[in-house]
Design an enzyme around this catalytic site. Sequence first.
Site, PDB file in Angstrom:
ATOM      1  N   ASP A   1     -13.788  -6.294  -2.852  1.00  0.00           N
ATOM      2  CA  ASP A   1     -13.768  -6.426  -1.393  1.00  0.00           C
ATOM      3  C   ASP A   1     -15.123  -6.988  -0.983  1.00  0.00           C
ATOM      4  O   ASP A   1     -16.163  -6.405  -1.311  1.00  0.00           O
ATOM      5  CB  ASP A   1     -13.571  -5.060  -0.722  1.00  0.00           C
ATOM      6  CG  ASP A   1     -12.204  -4.458  -1.058  1.00  0.00           C
ATOM      7  OD1 ASP A   1     -11.289  -5.221  -1.424  1.00  0.00           O
ATOM      8  OD2 ASP A   1     -12.066  -3.222  -0.955  1.00  0.00           O
TER       9      ASP A   1
ATOM     10  N   ASP B   1       0.866  -1.177   0.000  1.00  0.00           N
ATOM     11  CA  ASP B   1       0.000   0.000   0.000  1.00  0.00           C
ATOM     12  C   ASP B   1       0.899   1.222   0.000  1.00  0.00           C
ATOM     13  O   ASP B   1       1.786   1.342   0.849  1.00  0.00           O
ATOM     14  CB  ASP B   1      -0.875   0.032   1.256  1.00  0.00           C
ATOM     15  CG  ASP B   1      -1.986  -1.018   1.196  1.00  0.00           C
ATOM     16  OD1 ASP B   1      -2.075  -1.724   0.177  1.00  0.00           O
ATOM     17  OD2 ASP B   1      -2.752  -1.115   2.163  1.00  0.00           O
TER      18      ASP B   1
END
Lengths: 214, 252
Positions: free
Chosen positions: B130, B11
Amino acid sequence: MIGIIDYGMGNLHSVSKALERLELDYFLSGDPAELEKADGLILPGVGSFYDGMKILKEEKLDGFIRDWALADKPLLGICLGMQLLFEESEENGPTEGLNLLPGKVRRFSGVTAEGEAYKVPHMGWNKLTFKQPEHTLLQHTEPGHVYFVHSFLVTTSAEEVLIATAEYDGEVPAVVGKGNTMGTQFHPEKSSFLGMDMLHNFAALVKREVTARG
Amino acid sequence: MLTKRIIPCLDVKEGRVVKGVQFVELRDAGDPVELSTFYDEQGADELIFLDISASHEGRKTMIEVVEEVAGTLAIPFTVGGGINAVSDMRSILRAGADKVSLNTAAVKNPELITDGANYFGTQCIVVAIDAKYDEELGSWRVYTHGGRTPTDLEVREWAKEVVKRGAGEILLTSMDQDGAKTGFDLALTKAVNEVVSVPVIASGGAGAKEHFPAVFHEASADAALAASIFHYKETSVKEVKRHLAEKGVNVR
């Protein structure tokens, strides 16, 4: 100096970066007059065979590449660039290729002979089997894994052009060649150490040819 | 045969690698270029960078990061986060990424998947999903905005839709397992893998090397993604692969 053929079909950037990592001199061009000055050529490419051939013809690169290869000057096709070296592809109806190597390009069926479905594209790391371990591109390497992304594969009955293969619903030609015309179905520029070694071997061949030709 | 892939995920915020724990807490875990070389040497099969910068400047920094990584890395990498248009995909692919990953933008505008696949080829387009189990739905619900916003989509239906539109791969994150470090969500991974014809990358829940064999043996995932266990050196890509090989999983 290596010339990378720029004809608008993808992965130029990653191939150039790989040559930079190996500290090799190269230039990009789509102009036969410029490319003629190179000592070795790389034909990269991602995308459709039909589009690739169409552009090569429009840019008058098809005849140039054929003459180059027929003079046995070093030529490396990568992915689509390798497939274009063959006779024809069934993609978008039969499309004629550069016809430098014997064989045809067809799509993975997606179903095994036993009727089991498998995933297409053939994408990821697969292990090479060396058919001609003494070949220029395979010098000082061991059969390892390389990175593939493709939905079409070459089929050929000419065993002598098969330098390395991989297994994916049968034998997939992975490194092919005849004389100084060669190609890889996988992406050497994305295949970690083994891929970089093969690019290095191609560059070494180019250098040797320059010396030999004076 | 193709090997099963191990994919560290980085990330990136304003050019630095961070990892969200349950999507909220962030910790700095290093320099993206240095980390990516480290993972290549460790035997990582691919890398995924998720840009979690909120600002315009952060996005511009990301392009620079992509260029730098492309100059040093000899394995494929995917970039996701903040991609809202074909022009965003183009600038990231031009900077040297091999694939782009779409998430919220794909839900908001599914046409973006189709357009991306047409322009750049399906092999360039990853759709990240997700998902979280929903009692009422009796299945997993798709969430957007980093797991904050529930949608009306059921995960298998959405997975089928994205593949039909040209997604070449699905990055499936279990929100139930993410950050829990108790193992991958096998039921979710299996459910999605059964209905699509493209590779599925399982994500969320890896807490030890022992968690990896099951996601391949039992859920038939094509790849497994992990972040913090690699970044904080709780295990290494090399150890995970050695363990997988011992358990009969084909790895590079």
